[in-house]
Design a protein around this motif. Sequence first.
Motif, short mmCIF file in Angstrom:
data_model
loop_
_atom_site.label_atom_id
_atom_site.label_comp_id
_atom_site.label_asym_id
_atom_site.label_seq_id
_atom_site.Cartn_x
_atom_site.Cartn_y
_atom_site.Cartn_z
N ASN A 124 34.59 53.83 -6.14
CA ASN A 124 33.38 53.03 -5.90
C ASN A 124 33.27 51.88 -6.88
O ASN A 124 32.89 50.75 -6.51
CB ASN A 124 32.13 53.91 -6.02
CG ASN A 124 32.04 54.93 -4.91
OD1 ASN A 124 32.72 54.80 -3.89
ND2 ASN A 124 31.23 55.95 -5.10
N ALA A 125 33.61 52.15 -8.14
CA ALA A 125 33.52 51.09 -9.16
C ALA A 125 34.48 49.95 -8.83
O ALA A 125 34.14 48.77 -8.96
CB ALA A 125 33.84 51.69 -10.54
N GLU A 129 35.59 49.20 -5.85
CA GLU A 129 35.08 48.52 -4.65
C GLU A 129 34.02 47.47 -5.03
O GLU A 129 34.05 46.34 -4.54
CB GLU A 129 34.52 49.58 -3.68
CG GLU A 129 34.31 49.06 -2.28
CD GLU A 129 34.10 50.19 -1.27
OE1 GLU A 129 34.81 51.22 -1.34
OE2 GLU A 129 33.22 50.04 -0.42
N HIS A 130 33.13 47.84 -5.93
CA HIS A 130 32.10 46.89 -6.37
C HIS A 130 32.71 45.73 -7.14
O HIS A 130 32.31 44.58 -6.96
CB HIS A 130 31.06 47.61 -7.24
CG HIS A 130 30.16 48.50 -6.45
ND1 HIS A 130 29.25 48.02 -5.53
CD2 HIS A 130 30.04 49.85 -6.40
CE1 HIS A 130 28.61 49.04 -4.96
NE2 HIS A 130 29.08 50.16 -5.47
N ALA A 141 34.32 43.38 -4.72
CA ALA A 141 33.30 42.60 -4.00
C ALA A 141 32.78 41.47 -4.88
O ALA A 141 32.59 40.34 -4.42
CB ALA A 141 32.17 43.52 -3.55
N ALA A 142 32.60 41.75 -6.17
CA ALA A 142 32.09 40.73 -7.09
C ALA A 142 33.08 39.59 -7.27
O ALA A 142 32.71 38.46 -7.59
CB ALA A 142 31.76 41.37 -8.45
N GLN A 190 34.71 40.99 -0.39
CA GLN A 190 33.59 41.81 0.11
C GLN A 190 34.02 42.77 1.21
O GLN A 190 33.36 43.76 1.46
CB GLN A 190 32.45 40.93 0.66
CG GLN A 190 31.56 40.35 -0.41
CD GLN A 190 32.02 38.96 -0.83
OE1 GLN A 190 33.07 38.50 -0.39
NE2 GLN A 190 31.26 38.31 -1.69
N THR A 230 36.99 48.12 1.86
CA THR A 230 36.20 49.36 1.96
C THR A 230 37.10 50.56 1.69
O THR A 230 38.32 50.45 1.64
CB THR A 230 35.61 49.52 3.37
OG1 THR A 230 36.68 49.49 4.32
CG2 THR A 230 34.61 48.41 3.69
#
Lengths: 89, 89
Positions: free
Chosen positions: A25-26, A28-29, A32-33, A37, A40
């Motif tokens: 998850n980290a 993935e974020h 995105a940053a 984006q 997944t």
Amino acid sequence: MSDTPTRHVTVTIRPKVGLRDPEGNAIEHALAALGWQGVTNVHVGRTVSFELPAGDDDTARSEAAEMCSRILANPVIEDFQIEVGGRGV
Amino acid sequence: MSDTPTRHVTVTIRPKVGLRDPEGNAIEHALAALGWQGVTNVHVGRTVSFELPAGDDDTARSEAAEMCSRILANPVIEDFQIEVGGRGV
């Protein structure tokens, strides 16, 4: 043991499907940053590769499975996959 | 982006050959203590797998290479290998 040929083994260990994967998850974020984006389903695992004395691939595979169960992986929360890549170096 | 198909990508990141691998050494010692004295050349890496919007495998591969260079790996001390496994889920 010294005249037993060795096999090259790679074990890949991943969180079981459906379990939380905070590291994934980290990432993935973070992606995105940085502009990715659309990325997944990020999952993080680890690999352990080694040379193992074994006369054949099946022996290498069963030894590696025992290593995974006893020390390399946590079978409660992780799955592992074993690849035996022929004779080692 | 929502109608771009996704590709499943797996990146494997390993310390460059010849660099110290203290985690690999620790596992080698632990395995020896459990009776696997013949196991050598233990190396630890990590995998990151994800779904990436990309029209074809080459695009997915070059996007993944950029991700590795920018965030997933440390190109100074690590090598990475990218596998694109066809359309994602």
